[in-house]
Design an enzyme around this catalytic site. Structure first.
Site, PDB file in Angstrom:
ATOM      1  CD  GLU A 273      -2.717  -1.479  -0.048  1.00 10.17           C
ATOM      2  OE1 GLU A 273      -2.983  -0.522  -0.795  1.00 10.17           O
ATOM      3  OE2 GLU A 273      -3.043  -2.662  -0.310  1.00 10.17           O
ATOM      4  CD  GLU A 302      -2.148  -3.538  -7.697  1.00 14.11           C
ATOM      5  OE1 GLU A 302      -1.317  -4.359  -7.288  1.00 14.11           O
ATOM      6  OE2 GLU A 302      -2.910  -2.923  -6.935  1.00 14.11           O
TER       7      GLU A 302
END
Lengths: 508, 508
Positions: A273, A302
């Protein structure tokens, strides 16, 4: 640029800024729903989210935007508008035009109804997952699929509506293009996973020695700061499924989750994250709070999170730096563990049930499973009621394991309950982008090390800033990839990286 | 009621429900601002709040509401509308009409600008309080006063605009009416405080023995549950200034704050906010999510919070029940403390600097100080720049102590930074209402005890439910008081209670 154009642009930016603020408000409602919302608050929250979605949609589809876009020369065929405008404004127009065209095709009542259903679906999923009760979630899932299909119809997709959904998360991508990259990926990863299975597994028993979760929380807070997370501009909380969310230009929040018998779960979620958060936190000031002030796509996002989590976070140099820190927090539990043993445990590759806990080798296979199922759900070949069975069967075939419960199977992820069909492939694409970027990083930064340099990865942050973050959402993924690496999307960089790494670890 | 009327009412309720949801969304933005917002997120948050205020104001002042009200017979002179409508709907119309009349007088740009200024003012206050820097806060305060004055002008108050502000929090109240109750209050409390000062103070040294704040947090969580707080419908967090906020019909949140050397601070804040929360949580289902689904007024709200905090929470029977619980959490620190000693320490009365930490005797004197200053700020007799000096002087004269810093003086409360001028008197009025209610409770529940009965104060909750909560905001404070007690507002019940209690404690 004429003064009339400048005035029109200013008006468009004012509406855009308001829309961004409305999105951020809805994001706070979401964040709170996942972190602190009392159990019985779910129904009102669902109404509140639906209301905000409606207000957002109403603003973002106001005819005034269409009029301003047209006056600035931006049309569906020429989205970047008048050639005399500055490049940055033309990129802005392109994104707004594309989003506007998509938004005006969805009726306001549809958007409100979908948002409301989503809130209830999320709550039902949380409960169903907890109680291993897929049937109670099924009607919600059916509804979410219908909404997604209907949305694709509104957008004018006449073939498999799934292609329309893929385009949301990865502009320009369709299922054929994804198949083209996923096939070699699956072939070489299967071989590697098979080779690995023939070797003895590393000792990971120390990971479940019972790690006090409040001590884990302290370590995670320290670690994220050392990676460069500025807690004046964000925070770390706990949720069932880790996520990153932007609640303001200077307010980017991440979540993780703690298990006392899974030491790595929180750590790698936090690092993952952080990768997302760094991207959002580092968007140039002049782009922030605008429609181009965010990441380029879910896949590029991502590429950042998985790069931090895996390429850096699961490397030996990284733990040569941070192992003393975690050992300080768990001196007893890690007393007999060496950094090499820790590193090898962090890279154990084996067939497993849960995507977010999967190793780097099998991870993409989890994605390929979901991608297959999504394609079939939307082509009509697969009935949602049959999902648990088909899931178990395909898990067995593709990854080699079968979940005992649906909670560990089809119910494990939040994406479908949230209506995010077409999102999953981005995770695997992120792996591919990420390794293509990494090849360039290594050629640009001589002797680059995944261990923290003395100033919290400053060199790396600077490179990411100059090459990736600086563009915000100005470029679409293929353009960005080309600009940074000079290449097109391919799976070689990732496959070469992973084969080299794992052949080393498992002495293949 | 005709079917046309029923249809119009339904439409009005739909808009009202949407407005309530908008308010709840804004409340979440506020709650987060006070609890979890990262330091640098303040500016965006301020924009987000301003945006929500604007959207709320726009909806709540939409001509459609005015039209529906008129069609249902509700006018400024006859706010309850057509006599054939059910009582509950007529009460609803009265409240909506009054709020609507007030809202339509404020221009939308004014509301947006005020909300934005409020966000910045709150942030400036937090910083100024931390750094003891009144001058840095002064320009914000001046702005907030100007906004409040301007608001009263829009509402048509031609005399001291302060009277217009008082009416927001306590309908029908003006400064003359408050003076009439505050004068006897001040006289008798001064005598009592003087009498008390001639006696030896109780031993409170044990309160600053260093109480681990995380253990305090555990005790507070347990205590609030034992008082009847349902954590499926709310939660407890930490903020600089404790508050209660409703984020949904089933989501009422309270905050407290922990100091290791002030054991009582968190406890009595928690009990106080529980009193507010019980009121909001117990509004009848058929009123929830409507404009009459909340407390009757700020004063009546304070009657609940201060009743739980003081009349129950600072009584001997209460601690006879809960002392073993706190002793379990702090066995060493409280080893040599008896329940009587604990009770006496909880009721030490002495001149002090901080309102929220003040004892029951001097509390109203703190309010009277603020009331005086507010009156003069709005009549123009007092320049905001002179506030720190005047505050110190009047503190000395009224309460007998003088703050060394503005952080402990004029900067201590959040009300002025938030533009809530006219709110303070409600706290003292709450004391008066609360004791008038308590006389009735004692006559209705024979042998009522402030110690928990076995089922978490069920008898008391039932009485409050049947007599207070059940009305929501259907009755204005004087009507409610009359209905419950048969009496008008007076200071005798409170003064008799406090004189009896303190003569006992201090053996006067």
């Amino acid at each position: 640029m004429t003064s009339v154009q400048s005035e029109k642009l200013e008006k468009l930016h004012a509406i855009d800024r308001e829309c961004i603020h409305l999105e951020q408000i809805a994001s706070l409602l979401h964040w709170d729903q996942e972190t602190y919302l009392p159990e019985m608050g779910a129904e009102d929250r669902s109404d509140q989210l639906a209301l905000m979605e409606g207000i957002y949609h109403e603003r973002f589809t106001s005819p005034e935007i269409g009029k301003l876009l047209a006056e600035l020369g931006s049309t569906s065929d020429n989205p970047r508008g008048d050639e005399k405008l500055p490049d940055i404004e033309r990129d802005f127009l392109r994104v707004v035009r594309k989003e506007y065209d998509k938004a005006v095709k969805l009726p306001n009542e549809f958007v409100i109804a979908m948002a409301k259903a989503e809130g209830l679906s999320q709550a039902a999923w949380v409960k169903a997952r907890k109680e291993n009760d897929f049937p109670s979630f099924l009607p919600h899932l059916v509804k979410m699929i219908d909404f997604a299909k209907q949305g694709a119809v509104y957008w004018g997709y006449t073939g498999n509506p799934y292609d329309g959904l893929l385009d949301i998360y990865e502009p320009g991508m369709d299922s054929a293009a994804i198949d083209a990259v996923f096939i070699p990926l699956r072939e070489r990863l299967s071989v590697l996973l098979k080779d690995i299975s023939s070797k003895p597994a590393p000792d990971v028993s120390f990971l479940s020695r019972g790690y006090d979760t409040s001590v884990q929380a302290k370590f995670n807070e320290e670690l994220m700061k050392k990676l460069g997370f500025d807690t004046r501009r964000g925070r770390l909380d706990v949720s069932a499924h880790p996520f990153t969310i932007e609640l303001g230009s200077e307010d980017v929040r991440i979540t993780t989750r703690y298990f006392s018998d899974l030491l790595f779960s929180a750590i790698f979620s936090t690092i993952h994250e952080c990768g997302h958060a760094f991207y959002e936190m580092s968007i140039p000031k002049e782009l922030r709070g605008t429609s181009i002030g965010c990441g380029a796509s879910m896949g590029v996002h991502e590429s950042q999170s998985r790069f931090w989590e895996n390429v850096l976070g699961r490397s030996l140099p990284f733990w040569e730096t941070f192992f003393p820190l975690i050992k300080k927090h768990f001196p007893k539990e890690l007393a007999d563990v060496s950094v090499e043993k820790f590193y090898q445990a962090a890279n154990e590759a084996k067939p497993s049930l849960i995507r977010v806990e999967a190793d780097e080798v099998s991870y993409c296979l989890h994605i390929i499973l979901r991608f297959e199922l999504e394609k079939k759900l939307f082509s009509g070949e697969l009935d949602p009621a049959d999902l648990p069975g088909v899931w178990r069967q395909r898990m067995k075939e593709i990854i080699g394991v079968e979940p005992e419960t649906d909670s560990d199977g089809v119910l494990q992820d939040t994406h479908w309950s949230g209506g995010m069909f077409g999102y999953f492939p981005s995770y695997a694409l992120g792996n591919l982008y990420g390794l293509q970027f990494y090849e360039k990083i290594k050629s640009d930064i001589p002797n680059f090390s995944a261990g923290a340099d003395k100033d919290n990865f400053a060199q790396l942050h600077a490179w990411l800033n100059d090459n990736i973050y600086v563009w915000g959402r100005r470029l679409e993924p293929p353009e960005l990839l080309k600009k940074v690496t000079g290449q097109k999307l391919g799976s070689d960089a990732f496959l070469n990286y992973i084969e080299t790494k794992y052949r080393g670890i498992y002495r293949l």
